[in-house]
Design an enzyme around this catalytic site. Structure first.
Site, short mmCIF file in Angstrom:
data_model
loop_
_atom_site.label_atom_id
_atom_site.label_comp_id
_atom_site.label_asym_id
_atom_site.label_seq_id
_atom_site.Cartn_x
_atom_site.Cartn_y
_atom_site.Cartn_z
N ARG A 1 -6.17 -0.04 17.64
CA ARG A 1 -6.73 0.14 16.32
C ARG A 1 -7.66 -1.05 16.13
NH1 ARG A 1 -3.22 0.95 10.82
NH2 ARG A 1 -3.74 -1.26 10.58
N LYS B 1 0.80 -1.23 0.00
CA LYS B 1 0.00 0.00 0.00
C LYS B 1 0.83 1.28 0.00
CE LYS B 1 -0.40 0.12 5.00
NZ LYS B 1 -0.96 -0.63 6.12
C1 LIG Z 1 0.05 -1.20 6.76
C2 LIG Z 1 -0.08 -2.47 7.45
C3 LIG Z 1 1.03 -3.35 7.57
C4 LIG Z 1 2.41 -2.97 7.07
O1 LIG Z 1 3.00 -2.03 7.93
P1 LIG Z 1 4.54 -1.59 7.79
O2 LIG Z 1 4.83 -0.81 9.01
O3 LIG Z 1 4.63 -0.75 6.54
O4 LIG Z 1 5.36 -2.81 7.67
C5 LIG Z 1 0.83 -4.56 8.18
N1 LIG Z 1 -0.38 -4.93 8.67
C6 LIG Z 1 -1.46 -4.12 8.59
C7 LIG Z 1 -2.75 -4.57 9.18
C8 LIG Z 1 -1.35 -2.87 8.00
O5 LIG Z 1 -2.42 -2.07 7.93
#
Ligand SMILES: *Cc1c(COP(=O)(O)O)cnc(C)c1O
Length: 363
Positions: free
Chosen positions: A134, A36
């Site tokens: 969250r 993302k």
């Molecule tokens: C964005 C996200 C990740 C990845 O996070 P990073 O810090 O970029 O590695 C992993 N799990 C969820 C649920 C996320 O929303």
């Protein structure tokens, strides 16, 4: 054209090799790469989907998953929707994600109906909240956790694939052996109560990878989900560099449109800026100020670092960023390009801005 985000694919590949080495070889986990933050850039997707160490490709948006679900499947990677699905995107969720992360019984029932309509078995990972506050069912709520697991087991077009936690995103809580052990205990409790085996016990994002190097990742955690550590080489728990990675695979370039000597303090009564903030100024005397044609619509001025150490970012409005280039050894002139390394926020913004051109190196 500028502004331009240049993605060095060779450096990204090196970063991917490095995080795969830590996560899989040292940590014994499967590897989920999160796409993302670069808005599922197609060249990055091509690289990730070809990499033999990648098991899962994940995004928070079904729109992004749609662009690469076919390619991922062809290359043997499972696709994952990370954000709890909206009720309005359940069709896309089932169509483009093999697995989705969930926490709401109502959504699960609708998801089951949609999977039935598409004649698929959709895999579900239940989110457990270990205190970051969250998404997820709160870890102390035994009734709710068991009820959700039981519901997924009962719904005939869903498969209970595993459980997961997300930390260090909202509440900035750092993953430790202690809190991740709670996730492992929940996995065991669910497995024992229902006489099943969970495929995935996913211990977090780029903030969990440091635990592997310290030998503190609980044994039962068998998956990590990595975005920032792959793209920027960061352990995001303590902000250290991961061995074998670089932090300059992504470079943002912008062009100077004005360069003038002016005072460093504005003249007149100070109100609020374009974003309702009261600015704070430091008196540096008369300085050489460069304006580059990029702004808050395209990036985050607090999440970028000039490659030229003699350049300071003074601030930005929607379309202008103001730099102090007084101390630089480079004799900048109008039309010159200034380059930056990016942090997470800067990367996220410029990867999604339609005004930022993308370019590639090392393919
Ligand atoms: C964005 C996200 C990740 C990845 O996070 P990073 O810090 O970029 O590695 C992993 N799990 C969820 C649920 C996320 O929303």
């Amino acid at each position: 054209m500028y502004p331009r985000l240049t993605i060095n694919l060779q450096k990204l590949k090196n970063n991917l090799d490095a995080v795969a080495e830590i996560t899989k070889k040292q940590g014994g986990c499967s590897l989920m790469i999160v796409t993302k933050a670069l808005c599922a850039d197609p060249e990055m997707i091509d690289l990730v989907s070809r990499h033999p160490a990648v098991d899962f490709m994940a995004d928070s948006r079904t729109r992004n998953l749609k662009t690469y679900a076919g390619k991922a499947k062809e290359r043997g990677k499972q696709t994952v929707l990370l954000r709890i699905p909206m009720e309005c995107e359940l069709k896309e969720t089932v169509a483009f994600a093999d697995i989705s992360f969930n926490s709401e019984p109502e959504t699960l029932k609708l998801l089951n109906e949609e999977a039935g309509r598409q004649e698929k078995t959709h895999k579900v990972v239940l989110m457990i909240d270990l205190g970051d506050l969250r998404e997820g069912i709160f870890y102390q709520n035994e009734t709710e956790i068991f009820a959700a697991a039981e519901l997924v087991l009962k719904l005939e077009h869903l498969e209970l694939y595993g459980i997961a936690v997300n930390l260090t995103c909202y509440g900035a809580i750092i993953p430790k052996h202690d809190n991740l052990s709670l996730l492992c205990q929940w996995a065991e409790k669910i497995e024992n109560k229902f006489g099943i085996r969970l495929q995935m016990i996913s211990g977090g994002n780029s903030s969990s990878i440091y635990l592997i190097e310290r030998g503190e990742l609980p044994e039962k955690i068998n998956n990590l989900r990595l975005g920032e550590s792959f793209l920027l080489g960061n352990d995001t728990a303590y902000g250290t560099k991961l061995p074998g990675t670089t932090d300059d695979a992504l470079i943002l370039e912008a062009q100077i449109v004005e360069l003038k000597e002016k005072p460093s303090l504005p003249v007149g009564e100070v109100g609020v800026d374009a974003f309702g903030q009261k600015p704070h100024y430091e008196d540096r005397g008369i300085i050489k100020r460069a304006i580059i044609a990029i702004g808050r619509q395209d990036t985050d001025p607090d999440s970028m670092e000039p490659l030229d150490k003699g350049v300071d970012i003074l601030g930005a409005s929607s379309d202008h960023m103001i730099l102090d280039v007084t101390k630089s050894e480079i004799p900048y002139k109008v039309g010159d390009i200034v380059s930056f390394k990016l942090g997470y926020g800067g990367m996220l913004a410029c990867a999604t801005s339609p005004y930022v051109e993308k370019g590639y190196l090392g393919s």
